[in-house]
Design a protein around this motif. Sequence first.
Motif, mmCIF file in Angstrom:
data_model
loop_
_atom_site.group_PDB
_atom_site.id
_atom_site.type_symbol
_atom_site.label_atom_id
_atom_site.label_comp_id
_atom_site.label_asym_id
_atom_site.label_seq_id
_atom_site.Cartn_x
_atom_site.Cartn_y
_atom_site.Cartn_z
ATOM 1 N N ALA A 77 0.557 14.362 -2.536
ATOM 2 C CA ALA A 77 1.477 15.541 -2.702
ATOM 3 C C ALA A 77 1.797 15.554 -4.148
ATOM 4 O O ALA A 77 2.328 16.380 -4.962
ATOM 5 C CB ALA A 77 2.717 15.393 -1.822
ATOM 6 N N ALA A 78 1.880 14.061 -4.514
ATOM 7 C CA ALA A 78 2.602 13.851 -6.030
ATOM 8 C C ALA A 78 1.300 14.226 -6.906
ATOM 9 O O ALA A 78 1.860 15.016 -8.000
ATOM 10 C CB ALA A 78 2.739 12.491 -6.272
ATOM 11 N N THR A 79 0.006 13.885 -6.654
ATOM 12 C CA THR A 79 -0.848 14.713 -7.450
ATOM 13 C C THR A 79 -1.195 16.225 -7.386
ATOM 14 O O THR A 79 -1.176 16.858 -8.578
ATOM 15 C CB THR A 79 -2.372 14.137 -6.812
ATOM 16 N N ALA A 80 -0.823 16.800 -6.336
ATOM 17 C CA ALA A 80 -0.925 18.192 -6.161
ATOM 18 C C ALA A 80 0.368 18.762 -7.112
ATOM 19 O O ALA A 80 0.192 19.785 -7.805
ATOM 20 C CB ALA A 80 -0.834 18.960 -4.675
ATOM 21 N N GLU A 81 1.443 18.133 -6.927
ATOM 22 C CA GLU A 81 2.513 18.572 -7.835
ATOM 23 C C GLU A 81 2.315 18.592 -9.161
ATOM 24 O O GLU A 81 2.715 19.607 -10.144
ATOM 25 C CB GLU A 81 3.912 17.960 -7.492
ATOM 26 N N LEU B 60 13.285 14.117 -7.320
ATOM 27 C CA LEU B 60 14.087 15.546 -7.695
ATOM 28 C C LEU B 60 13.492 15.982 -9.106
ATOM 29 O O LEU B 60 13.545 17.094 -9.772
ATOM 30 C CB LEU B 60 15.496 15.665 -7.670
ATOM 31 N N ILE B 61 12.716 15.051 -10.004
ATOM 32 C CA ILE B 61 12.061 15.500 -10.981
ATOM 33 C C ILE B 61 10.966 16.239 -11.248
ATOM 34 O O ILE B 61 9.922 15.592 -10.395
ATOM 35 C CB ILE B 61 11.902 14.146 -12.081
ATOM 36 N N PRO B 62 10.921 17.240 -11.543
ATOM 37 C CA PRO B 62 9.753 18.501 -11.277
ATOM 38 C C PRO B 62 8.516 17.832 -11.898
ATOM 39 O O PRO B 62 8.725 17.382 -13.088
ATOM 40 C CB PRO B 62 10.104 19.729 -11.858
ATOM 41 N N GLY B 63 7.352 17.817 -11.392
ATOM 42 C CA GLY B 63 6.060 17.442 -11.974
ATOM 43 C C GLY B 63 5.718 15.891 -12.048
ATOM 44 O O GLY B 63 4.930 15.702 -11.327
ATOM 45 N N VAL B 64 6.553 15.090 -12.594
ATOM 46 C CA VAL B 64 6.668 13.806 -12.608
ATOM 47 C C VAL B 64 7.074 12.933 -11.465
ATOM 48 O O VAL B 64 6.993 11.718 -11.387
ATOM 49 C CB VAL B 64 6.494 13.064 -13.796
ATOM 50 N N GLY B 65 7.982 13.347 -10.923
ATOM 51 C CA GLY B 65 8.849 12.845 -9.922
ATOM 52 C C GLY B 65 8.161 12.380 -8.710
ATOM 53 O O GLY B 65 8.211 11.060 -8.396
ATOM 54 N N GLY B 66 7.016 12.843 -8.224
ATOM 55 C CA GLY B 66 6.220 12.091 -7.315
ATOM 56 C C GLY B 66 5.581 10.748 -7.888
ATOM 57 O O GLY B 66 5.455 9.520 -7.183
ATOM 58 N N LEU B 67 5.055 11.022 -9.075
ATOM 59 C CA LEU B 67 4.420 9.541 -9.648
ATOM 60 C C LEU B 67 5.499 8.672 -9.904
ATOM 61 O O LEU B 67 5.050 7.392 -9.625
ATOM 62 C CB LEU B 67 3.780 9.932 -10.829
ATOM 63 N N LEU B 68 6.684 8.811 -10.260
ATOM 64 C CA LEU B 68 7.704 7.923 -10.364
ATOM 65 C C LEU B 68 8.034 7.494 -9.111
ATOM 66 O O LEU B 68 8.349 6.116 -9.155
ATOM 67 C CB LEU B 68 8.934 8.622 -11.163
ATOM 68 N N PHE C 289 7.394 18.455 -0.600
ATOM 69 C CA PHE C 289 6.842 17.582 0.362
ATOM 70 C C PHE C 289 6.922 16.061 -0.397
ATOM 71 O O PHE C 289 7.357 15.192 0.356
ATOM 72 C CB PHE C 289 5.248 17.779 0.550
ATOM 73 N N VAL C 290 7.014 16.076 -1.632
ATOM 74 C CA VAL C 290 7.410 14.912 -2.346
ATOM 75 C C VAL C 290 8.805 14.557 -2.154
ATOM 76 O O VAL C 290 9.156 13.246 -1.722
ATOM 77 C CB VAL C 290 6.988 14.960 -3.971
ATOM 78 N N ILE C 291 9.683 15.349 -2.101
ATOM 79 C CA ILE C 291 11.073 15.055 -1.857
ATOM 80 C C ILE C 291 11.343 14.359 -0.599
ATOM 81 O O ILE C 291 11.875 13.401 -0.173
ATOM 82 C CB ILE C 291 11.690 16.188 -2.185
ATOM 83 N N MET D 131 1.001 -1.311 -0.035
ATOM 84 C CA MET D 131 0.042 0.035 -0.253
ATOM 85 C C MET D 131 0.912 1.106 0.037
ATOM 86 O O MET D 131 2.028 1.426 0.808
ATOM 87 C CB MET D 131 -1.047 -0.083 1.127
ATOM 88 N N THR D 132 0.598 2.207 -0.995
ATOM 89 C CA THR D 132 1.557 3.434 -1.076
ATOM 90 C C THR D 132 1.028 4.411 -0.090
ATOM 91 O O THR D 132 -0.212 4.668 0.509
ATOM 92 C CB THR D 132 1.071 3.748 -2.440
ATOM 93 N N PRO D 133 1.860 5.036 0.534
ATOM 94 C CA PRO D 133 1.602 6.227 1.412
ATOM 95 C C PRO D 133 0.699 7.245 0.916
ATOM 96 O O PRO D 133 0.814 7.947 -0.072
ATOM 97 C CB PRO D 133 3.093 6.760 1.893
ATOM 98 N N VAL D 134 -0.451 7.395 1.562
ATOM 99 C CA VAL D 134 -1.385 8.432 1.143
ATOM 100 C C VAL D 134 -0.947 9.937 1.109
ATOM 101 O O VAL D 134 -1.072 10.608 0.209
ATOM 102 C CB VAL D 134 -2.663 8.209 2.140
ATOM 103 N N PRO D 135 -0.086 10.421 2.343
ATOM 104 C CA PRO D 135 0.525 11.719 1.901
ATOM 105 C C PRO D 135 1.352 11.808 0.499
ATOM 106 O O PRO D 135 1.305 12.876 -0.207
ATOM 107 C CB PRO D 135 1.342 12.155 3.187
ATOM 108 N N LEU D 136 2.126 10.953 0.382
ATOM 109 C CA LEU D 136 2.878 10.944 -0.911
ATOM 110 C C LEU D 136 2.061 10.929 -2.103
ATOM 111 O O LEU D 136 2.333 11.736 -3.119
ATOM 112 C CB LEU D 136 3.908 9.953 -0.789
ATOM 113 N N ARG D 137 1.048 10.226 -2.073
ATOM 114 C CA ARG D 137 0.181 10.148 -3.201
ATOM 115 C C ARG D 137 -0.595 11.674 -3.273
ATOM 116 O O ARG D 137 -0.671 11.951 -4.460
ATOM 117 C CB ARG D 137 -0.940 9.135 -3.168
#
Length: 88
Positions: free
Chosen positions: A9-13, A65-73, A46-48, A1-7
């Motif tokens: 933050a990645a979506t918001a980013e 560290l990749i802006p925009g899609v880094g969180g999804l990666l 937050f993603v970092i 299960m993936t961490p909800v805060p990271l999900r």
Amino acid sequence: MTPVPLRIAATAELATLLVLFTNLATVHSPVVASAIGPVHGCSYLFVIVLAIREARSAGTRAAALIPGVGGLLVLRRLATERRRGRAS
């Protein structure tokens, strides 16, 4: 299960980056940029931070560290790491 805060933050980013690029390509409103820019910056940070806390490998941490899609990666790589951990 993936961490909800990271999900979140990645979506918001990604969403805020798309809003900023759309604004830049169309009306280029300084109001939109000044309102959405800090939200994007905070979600990027937050993603970092969350990736550093959650990830075991340096590659996953570096992907944040990749802006925009880094969180999804990072989310994708974390899911792969967890699947491999269960298989071992």
